[in-house]
Scaffold this motif. Structure first.
Motif, PDB file in Angstrom:
ATOM      1  N   ARG A   1      24.763  78.079  53.931  1.00 53.64           N
ATOM      2  CA  ARG A   1      25.073  77.544  55.213  1.00 53.64           C
ATOM      3  C   ARG A   1      25.095  78.269  56.305  1.00 53.64           C
TER       4      ARG A   1
ATOM      5  N   THR B   1      27.432  75.971  61.771  1.00 53.86           N
ATOM      6  CA  THR B   1      27.115  74.737  61.577  1.00 53.86           C
ATOM      7  C   THR B   1      28.615  73.983  61.356  1.00 53.86           C
TER       8      THR B   1
ATOM      9  N   ARG C   1      32.539  73.001  59.618  1.00 59.00           N
ATOM     10  CA  ARG C   1      32.926  72.681  58.514  1.00 59.00           C
ATOM     11  C   ARG C   1      31.892  71.803  57.792  1.00 59.00           C
ATOM     12  N   PRO C   2      32.080  71.831  56.326  1.00 63.48           N
ATOM     13  CA  PRO C   2      31.279  71.047  55.459  1.00 63.48           C
ATOM     14  C   PRO C   2      31.896  69.462  55.776  1.00 63.48           C
ATOM     15  N   THR C   3      30.847  68.525  55.717  1.00 70.97           N
ATOM     16  CA  THR C   3      31.205  67.260  55.864  1.00 70.97           C
ATOM     17  C   THR C   3      31.773  66.655  54.617  1.00 70.97           C
ATOM     18  N   LYS C   4      32.269  65.342  54.410  1.00 69.96           N
ATOM     19  CA  LYS C   4      32.683  64.930  53.203  1.00 69.96           C
ATOM     20  C   LYS C   4      31.681  64.937  52.077  1.00 69.96           C
ATOM     21  N   LYS C   5      30.190  64.530  52.449  1.00 71.29           N
ATOM     22  CA  LYS C   5      29.211  64.609  51.508  1.00 71.29           C
ATOM     23  C   LYS C   5      28.949  66.061  50.971  1.00 71.29           C
ATOM     24  N   ASP C   6      29.049  66.988  51.910  1.00 71.41           N
ATOM     25  CA  ASP C   6      28.668  68.268  51.342  1.00 71.41           C
ATOM     26  C   ASP C   6      29.983  68.787  50.611  1.00 71.41           C
ATOM     27  N   ARG C   7      31.224  68.393  50.767  1.00 78.66           N
ATOM     28  CA  ARG C   7      32.228  68.807  49.826  1.00 78.66           C
ATOM     29  C   ARG C   7      31.940  68.259  48.500  1.00 78.66           C
TER      30      ARG C   7
END
Length: 137
Positions: free
Chosen positions: A104, A108, A110-116
């Motif tokens: 990553r 950029t 925090r990770p999005t929900k989709k990334d999580r």
């Protein structure tokens, strides 16, 4: 039809790069090779040569069927070049797509929900068959 074309013009005309200046920059930065040799943007390209284009993490290889300097429609591309990229390169692309969250880019956020969810699915539980009822003494 010319039997030769500038490599930067051909890369643009064959829709490998979006603009000619991006194709020229790729040549200058050593990401385009012919027979393992880095090329300048002005190098003439001949039919039958194999052009290798490095777009990290994959190196694509194209066999030149026609030398063109005018951009053509996407439907005509099979007449212009033959994709001879090794299958292992596509596996590498798939692996980097799956594990894209590992590298990553800094800043950029925090990770999005989709990334999580993708990270959770990739990692998965470590102890699937662990029995909670076991009495350890």
């Amino acid at each position: 039809m010319p039997s030769e074309a500038r490599i930067d013009k051909w890369l643009w005309a064959a829709r490998i790069f979006k603009t000619r200046s991006i194709a020229a920059d790729a040549c200058k930065n050593g990401r385009v090779t012919i027979n393992g040799v880095n090329v300048k943007p002005s190098r003439p390209l001949k039919e039958g040569e194999v052009v290798a284009v490095r777009k990290p993490p994959v190196t694509y290889s194209f066999k030149v069927l026609k030398c063109i300097e005018q951009r053509v429609g996407a439907k005509l591309l099979p007449e212009i070049y033959e994709n001879v990229t090794d299958a292992s390169q596509y596996e590498l692309l798939e692996m980097s797509r799956i594990s894209g969250f590992v590298d990553r880019a800094r800043g950029t956020g925090r990770p999005t929900k989709k990334d999580r969810r993708a990270m959770d699915a990739f990692i998965g539980p470590v102890f699937d068959d662990f029995d909670d009822d076991m009495d350890i003494e």
